[in-house]
Design an enzyme around this catalytic site. Sequence first.
Site, PDB file in Angstrom:
ATOM      1  N   GLU A  90      -8.093  -6.678  38.397  1.00 23.91           N
ATOM      2  CA  GLU A  90      -9.284  -5.843  37.443  1.00 23.91           C
ATOM      3  C   GLU A  90      -8.865  -5.237  35.592  1.00 23.91           C
ATOM      4  OE1 GLU A  90      -8.516  -1.560  37.738  1.00 23.91           O
ATOM      5  OE2 GLU A  90      -7.425  -1.779  35.957  1.00 23.91           O
ATOM      6  N   CYS A 141      -8.104  -2.013  43.503  1.00 24.56           N
ATOM      7  CA  CYS A 141      -6.301  -2.828  43.458  1.00 24.56           C
ATOM      8  C   CYS A 141      -6.546  -3.615  44.763  1.00 24.56           C
ATOM      9  CB  CYS A 141      -6.023  -1.402  43.684  1.00 24.56           C
ATOM     10  SG  CYS A 141      -5.883  -0.386  42.464  1.00 24.56           S
ATOM     11  N   HIS A 198      -1.487   1.037  49.825  1.00 24.15           N
ATOM     12  CA  HIS A 198      -1.421  -0.151  48.293  1.00 24.15           C
ATOM     13  C   HIS A 198      -0.647   1.582  48.034  1.00 24.15           C
ATOM     14  CE1 HIS A 198      -3.090   0.128  44.910  1.00 24.15           C
ATOM     15  NE2 HIS A 198      -3.847   1.293  44.698  1.00 24.15           N
TER      16      HIS A 198
END
Lengths: 354, 133
Positions: free
Chosen positions: A81, A113, A239
């Site tokens: 990103e 992400c 994550h």
Amino acid sequence: MRSGIVSYGTYIPRYRITPKDIGRVWGQDGVMMGKSLNIRAKSVPAPDEDTITISVMAARRAMKRSNVEPSSIGAIFVGSESHPYAVKPTATIVSEAIGAAPDLTAADLEFACKAGTAGMQAALGLIEAPNEQIPIDYAMSIGADTSQGAPGNALEYSASAGGVAFLFGKKDVIASVDLTMSYTTDTPDFWRREGMKYPSHAERFTGKPAYFRHVQKAAEKVMNRMGMEPKDYDHATFHQPNGKFPLNIARKLGFTKDQISAGLWTPEIGNTYSGSMMIGLAGILDIARPGEKILAVSYGSGAGSDAFNLTVTDNILSFDLGRSITVKEEAKIGRYIDYSVYLKFREKIKMEGE
Amino acid sequence: MSVARFWRKQDQRYNLMGTECQVCGRKFFPNKSMCPVCHRKSIGKMNKYQFSGNGIVESYTVVHAGMPQYRSQVPYILAYILLEEGDHILGQIVDCDPEDVDIGKKVEMVFRKLGQEGRSGTIYYGYKFRTIL
């Protein structure tokens, strides 16, 4: 044999800042903040580092650990990103810098992400496609970021920098991908509009309806289809937007702390965004033994999760891990800077003529 | 620098691509079209050669009044590095303080941003070095 990971490389910038130093500037108790987020330090890119340099370093390290000819790579995807260019791919620079160009396809991906894990799925798809239709034997997916939180925002305690490159193929696979499935919805928990320097987020909304729902659904889908239960896995990684969320989701799903310890790196280096879960997976592979089962689930705001069921193969025994640095080794090397140097490095100081 | 001028040297700056004389085996960076030792005999026998990027610091200087683009990096270190395959290269040493560098220290190549054409122009990337811990 099933296709899977043939090699991998990681890169974590050397500079670090502590939550204590960040909190001191903004009148907050940084030590408490660090404790509640479970972050001891976060990595900071040097002034001459960006997503492109981090991607190249990770990709080169992956190539160092394998005997695959760079020119035999048929696809390179870079998920981030924080691509330095709005128009001009990071992936072409990586291709050239590892000697894979020109006979390949390349593209940049963006999904908060989880762009790097979307690239992993795309890479696997190309390798699994009939060779007469798509003659690609090796494909690389990179997840890398140099993310920023607005000064004084809670995100500033976690947004760090780092990257991972996974090389996929069918030969000399060290960890086969048995199954990958995703869960995707339109959930605006975190975003950054075109031209804006810093992202915005929906505060507590980023938790339950966003991170937890997507990670849980994707993980359960994969476990159900594989007929696996949490206890059947040797390792799991999720994550890691902070050091707390992955612990909570692990507990919720039924994983123990031991199962997630090898893949939990945000507490040491912060949230590397597109690199986050991929660094977790790399940290697991650093210590993995043949036959071990791994569950890896990414999360990208906006929102979606990609879940992977992997099995470590016997090839891990002959894998030349020592040709590059492990996640643990690199996480340990830190040069600590204070907040003012951090502001300078991240170009947050308004300079003359700007 | 024009976009095309940098683009022509990408191979050198990204990958330390130099040349090797097929007659005497000497390696050169940047590339040479003729070997300065073998002269005429080397014509047509200069092959591409990729340096590993490993070397040792032969000498260095600490720059305190640097180029405007490097103002966030001062004081920065410029070193004359002896590459392990032979030949020398001038490069910046990053991620350390001047007192961490010494003559004889081992270095490895890293990939870094070299500069950019303002805020809207292209970004230049290439080799820099880092001491091996």
